[in-house]
Design a protein around this motif. Structure first.
Motif, PDB file in Angstrom:
ATOM      1  N   MET A   1       0.822  -1.187   0.000  1.00 18.53           N
ATOM      2  CA  MET A   1       0.000   0.000   0.000  1.00 18.53           C
ATOM      3  C   MET A   1       0.865   1.249   0.000  1.00 18.53           C
ATOM      4  SD  MET A   1      -3.122   0.838   0.053  1.00 18.53           S
ATOM      5  CE  MET A   1      -4.173   2.190   0.390  1.00 18.53           C
ATOM      6  N   GLY A   2       1.887   1.265   0.869  1.00 14.56           N
ATOM      7  CA  GLY A   2       2.746   2.445   0.949  1.00 14.56           C
ATOM      8  C   GLY A   2       3.532   2.665  -0.330  1.00 14.56           C
ATOM      9  N   ALA A   3       4.080   1.582  -0.903  1.00 10.60           N
ATOM     10  CA  ALA A   3       4.853   1.715  -2.139  1.00 10.60           C
ATOM     11  C   ALA A   3       3.949   2.148  -3.286  1.00 10.60           C
ATOM     12  CB  ALA A   3       5.549   0.403  -2.477  1.00 10.60           C
ATOM     13  N   ALA A   4       2.722   1.657  -3.297  1.00 13.14           N
ATOM     14  CA  ALA A   4       1.794   2.021  -4.367  1.00 13.14           C
ATOM     15  C   ALA A   4       1.426   3.496  -4.291  1.00 13.14           C
ATOM     16  CB  ALA A   4       0.539   1.162  -4.286  1.00 13.14           C
ATOM     17  N   SER A   5       1.415   4.052  -3.080  1.00 17.47           N
ATOM     18  CA  SER A   5       1.076   5.466  -2.945  1.00 17.47           C
ATOM     19  C   SER A   5       2.305   6.355  -3.049  1.00 17.47           C
ATOM     20  CB  SER A   5       0.352   5.707  -1.617  1.00 17.47           C
ATOM     21  OG  SER A   5       1.210   5.422  -0.527  1.00 17.47           O
ATOM     22  N   GLY A   6       3.490   5.751  -3.228  1.00 16.01           N
ATOM     23  CA  GLY A   6       4.702   6.529  -3.465  1.00 16.01           C
ATOM     24  C   GLY A   6       5.422   6.980  -2.219  1.00 16.01           C
ATOM     25  N   LYS A   7       5.129   6.410  -1.071  1.00 13.37           N
ATOM     26  CA  LYS A   7       5.842   6.780   0.158  1.00 13.37           C
ATOM     27  C   LYS A   7       7.284   6.307   0.042  1.00 13.37           C
ATOM     28  CE  LYS A   7       2.121   7.466   3.127  1.00 13.37           C
ATOM     29  NZ  LYS A   7       1.998   8.738   3.736  1.00 13.37           N
ATOM     30  N   LEU A   8       8.218   7.222   0.284  1.00 10.02           N
ATOM     31  CA  LEU A   8       9.636   6.933   0.069  1.00 10.02           C
ATOM     32  C   LEU A   8      10.131   5.778   0.937  1.00 10.02           C
ATOM     33  CD1 LEU A   8      12.273   7.615  -1.309  1.00 10.02           C
ATOM     34  CD2 LEU A   8      12.705   9.290   0.486  1.00 10.02           C
ATOM     35  N   ASP A   9       9.744   5.730   2.203  1.00 12.86           N
ATOM     36  CA  ASP A   9      10.244   4.655   3.058  1.00 12.86           C
ATOM     37  C   ASP A   9       9.749   3.294   2.585  1.00 12.86           C
ATOM     38  OD1 ASP A   9       7.617   5.277   3.823  1.00 12.86           O
ATOM     39  OD2 ASP A   9       7.943   4.626   5.881  1.00 12.86           O
TER      40      ASP A   9
END
Length: 80
Positions: free
Chosen positions: A1-9
């Protein structure tokens, strides 16, 4: 979910995950015998280092405190 939304971490985590998978796949043939070598008995850090349990515990605690301090310094230095 985080990678799909572009969160750097999350993107960095996913990159590290992929790099780790590829690295393990590359070295697996070299470490195959070790990975499947079976039970080698009980090993403890004090026995391997030839030190008392107290000395090893103090060393581990000191290392942890030093790394916590280093993380705090890094947070102050790289704060945005």
């Amino acid at each position: 979910m985080g990678a799909a939304s572009g969160k750097l971490d999350a993107v960095v985590f996913m990159g590290g995950l992929l790099i780790g998978i590829v690295a393990f796949a590359e070295v697996y043939s070299a470490i195959y015998d070790f990975a499947w070598s079976g039970d080698k008995g009980v090993f403890t850090l004090p026995a391997l280092l030839g030190l008392s349990s107290f000395v090893v515990a103090v060393g581990v605690a000191a290392t942890a405190l030093a790394l916590f301090w280093l993380a705090a310094v890094a947070e102050r230095r790289f704060r945005r």
